[in-house]
Design an enzyme around this catalytic site. Structure first.
Site, PDB file in Angstrom:
ATOM      1  N   GLY A  46      36.416  65.772  -6.209  1.00  0.00           N
ATOM      2  CA  GLY A  46      37.079  66.160  -4.973  1.00  0.00           C
ATOM      3  C   GLY A  46      37.062  65.004  -3.995  1.00  0.00           C
ATOM      4  CD  GLN A  51      34.657  62.441   0.971  1.00  0.00           C
ATOM      5  OE1 GLN A  51      35.354  63.292   0.432  1.00  0.00           O
ATOM      6  NE2 GLN A  51      33.559  61.978   0.410  1.00  0.00           N
ATOM      7  CB  CYS A  95      28.370  63.271  -1.045  1.00  0.00           C
ATOM      8  SG  CYS A  95      29.605  63.042   0.260  1.00  0.00           S
ATOM      9  CG  LEU A  96      32.902  60.412  -4.411  1.00  0.00           C
ATOM     10  CD1 LEU A  96      34.411  60.477  -4.622  1.00  0.00           C
ATOM     11  CD2 LEU A  96      32.234  59.645  -5.564  1.00  0.00           C
ATOM     12  CG  HIS A 137      31.193  68.669  -1.431  1.00  0.00           C
ATOM     13  ND1 HIS A 137      29.934  68.250  -1.819  1.00  0.00           N
ATOM     14  CD2 HIS A 137      31.801  67.555  -0.936  1.00  0.00           C
ATOM     15  CE1 HIS A 137      29.801  66.968  -1.548  1.00  0.00           C
ATOM     16  NE2 HIS A 137      30.929  66.513  -1.029  1.00  0.00           N
ATOM     17  CD  GLU A 138      35.687  67.327  -1.476  1.00  0.00           C
ATOM     18  OE1 GLU A 138      35.810  66.610  -0.471  1.00  0.00           O
ATOM     19  OE2 GLU A 138      34.942  67.034  -2.436  1.00  0.00           O
ATOM     20  CG  HIS A 141      33.512  65.832   3.133  1.00  0.00           C
ATOM     21  ND1 HIS A 141      32.632  64.910   3.658  1.00  0.00           N
ATOM     22  CD2 HIS A 141      33.297  65.813   1.788  1.00  0.00           C
ATOM     23  CE1 HIS A 141      31.915  64.371   2.684  1.00  0.00           C
ATOM     24  NE2 HIS A 141      32.294  64.900   1.537  1.00  0.00           N
TER      25      HIS A 141
HETATM   26  O1  K1U Z   1      33.652  64.884  -1.658  1.00  0.00           O
HETATM   27  C1  K1U Z   1      33.006  64.112  -2.350  1.00  0.00           C
HETATM   28  O2  K1U Z   1      32.151  63.391  -1.861  1.00  0.00           O
HETATM   29  C2  K1U Z   1      33.238  64.073  -3.822  1.00  0.00           C
HETATM   30  C3  K1U Z   1      32.155  64.794  -4.611  1.00  0.00           C
HETATM   31  C4  K1U Z   1      32.483  66.266  -4.646  1.00  0.00           C
HETATM   32  C5  K1U Z   1      31.552  67.205  -5.315  1.00  0.00           C
HETATM   33  C6  K1U Z   1      30.606  66.823  -6.228  1.00  0.00           C
HETATM   34  C7  K1U Z   1      29.789  67.749  -6.851  1.00  0.00           C
HETATM   35  C8  K1U Z   1      29.929  69.054  -6.550  1.00  0.00           C
HETATM   36  C9  K1U Z   1      30.855  69.425  -5.637  1.00  0.00           C
HETATM   37  C10 K1U Z   1      31.663  68.504  -5.028  1.00  0.00           C
HETATM   38  C11 K1U Z   1      32.095  64.213  -5.999  1.00  0.00           C
HETATM   39  O3  K1U Z   1      32.965  64.353  -6.772  1.00  0.00           O
HETATM   40  S1  K1U Z   1      30.681  63.306  -6.397  1.00  0.00           S
HETATM   41  C12 K1U Z   1      30.923  62.828  -8.101  1.00  0.00           C
HETATM   42  C13 K1U Z   1      30.656  63.932  -9.053  1.00  0.00           C
HETATM   43  O4  K1U Z   1      29.931  64.857  -8.743  1.00  0.00           O
HETATM   44  C14 K1U Z   1      31.270  63.916 -10.401  1.00  0.00           C
HETATM   45  C15 K1U Z   1      31.911  62.800 -10.893  1.00  0.00           C
HETATM   46  C16 K1U Z   1      32.483  62.823 -12.152  1.00  0.00           C
HETATM   47  C17 K1U Z   1      32.430  63.948 -12.920  1.00  0.00           C
HETATM   48  C18 K1U Z   1      31.789  65.069 -12.445  1.00  0.00           C
HETATM   49  C19 K1U Z   1      31.204  65.053 -11.172  1.00  0.00           C
HETATM   50 ZN    ZN Z   2      31.269  64.584  -0.222  1.00  0.00          ZN
END
Ligand code: K1U
Ligand code: ZN
Length: 188
Positions: A46, A51, A95-96, A137-138, A141
């Site tokens: 997401g 972001q 979270c990125l 989560h989004e 944000h």
């Molecule tokens: O919004 C963000 O920071 C992105 C975040 C969102 C998120 C992660 C985990 C659970 C809910 C929402 C990410 O995508 S972090 C990366 C991540 O979790 C992931 C990356 C590749 C494959 C699977 C997960």
């Molecule tokens: Zn995040």
């Protein structure tokens, strides 16, 4: 389409409430497409517009796995949560914008959300599993809320301090020691 820079803690923009999208025009569609490309490149499941430095109520998600034959990108404009399920689910979230931090977060297992899609058509979606977690989560944000807000103040402050320190040292890299140019070490 382009991969955009993802802002990280302690950027104050991450704490700002994003404003509603008023017009779905070519610029907004280009932003949504860039966000999808940025999310896939990260990789992530997401991404919220804030972001990539644009505090507007727009998010993208795709929880399809590598094994899935096709990607399932979703663009949600001005999303509104209509209903949260009563059952809760714990998921280890990343979270990125807070690299290398993963936290176990408990959230409602299902969510019903109303939004405008990429073409501006009103949609309603009932999500469960990882998609429900990612949408919540989004949307957090968009409201300036981060996963570290689920922690105690003490633990949150430790993480924030670490990121502030990293940002400071990235701005003022330590001077390489070169005794030849300053043998007495008199310059700062
Ligand atoms: O919004 C963000 O920071 C992105 C975040 C969102 C998120 C992660 C985990 C659970 C809910 C929402 C990410 O995508 S972090 C990366 C991540 O979790 C992931 C990356 C590749 C494959 C699977 C997960
Ligand atoms: Zn995040």
């Amino acid at each position: 389409m382009a991969v955009r820079n993802i802002i990280t803690l302690p950027d104050p923009l991450l704490r700002k409430r994003s404003a509603a999208v008023e017009r779905i025009d070519a610029e907004l569609i280009a932003l949504a497409d860039d966000m999808l490309e940025t999310m896939y490149a990260a990789p992530g499941v997401g991404l919220a517009a804030v972001q990539v430095g644009v505090p507007r109520r727009l998010l993208v998600v795709d929880t399809s796995s590598k094994e899935d034959e096709e990607r399932r990108p979703l663009v949600l404009i001005n999303p509104e949560i209509l209903e949260l399920g009563t059952e809760m689910r714990v998921y280890e979230e990343g979270c990125l914008s807070i690299p290398d931090v993963r936290l176990e977060i408990e959230r409602p297992a299902t969510v019903r959300v109303r939004y405008l899609d990429r073409e501006g058509v009103p949609q309603e979606l009932v999500a469960d599993g990882l998609l429900a977690t990612a949408i919540q989560h989004e949307i957090d944000h968009l409201n300036g809320r981060l996963i570290i807000d689920f922690l105690s103040r003490l633990k949150r402050d430790i993480i924030v301090r670490k990121f502030k320190k990293q940002a400071k040292s990235a701005k003022t890299p330590e001077k390489e020691s070169d005794p030849g140019s300053d043998p007495a070490g008199l310059t700062a």
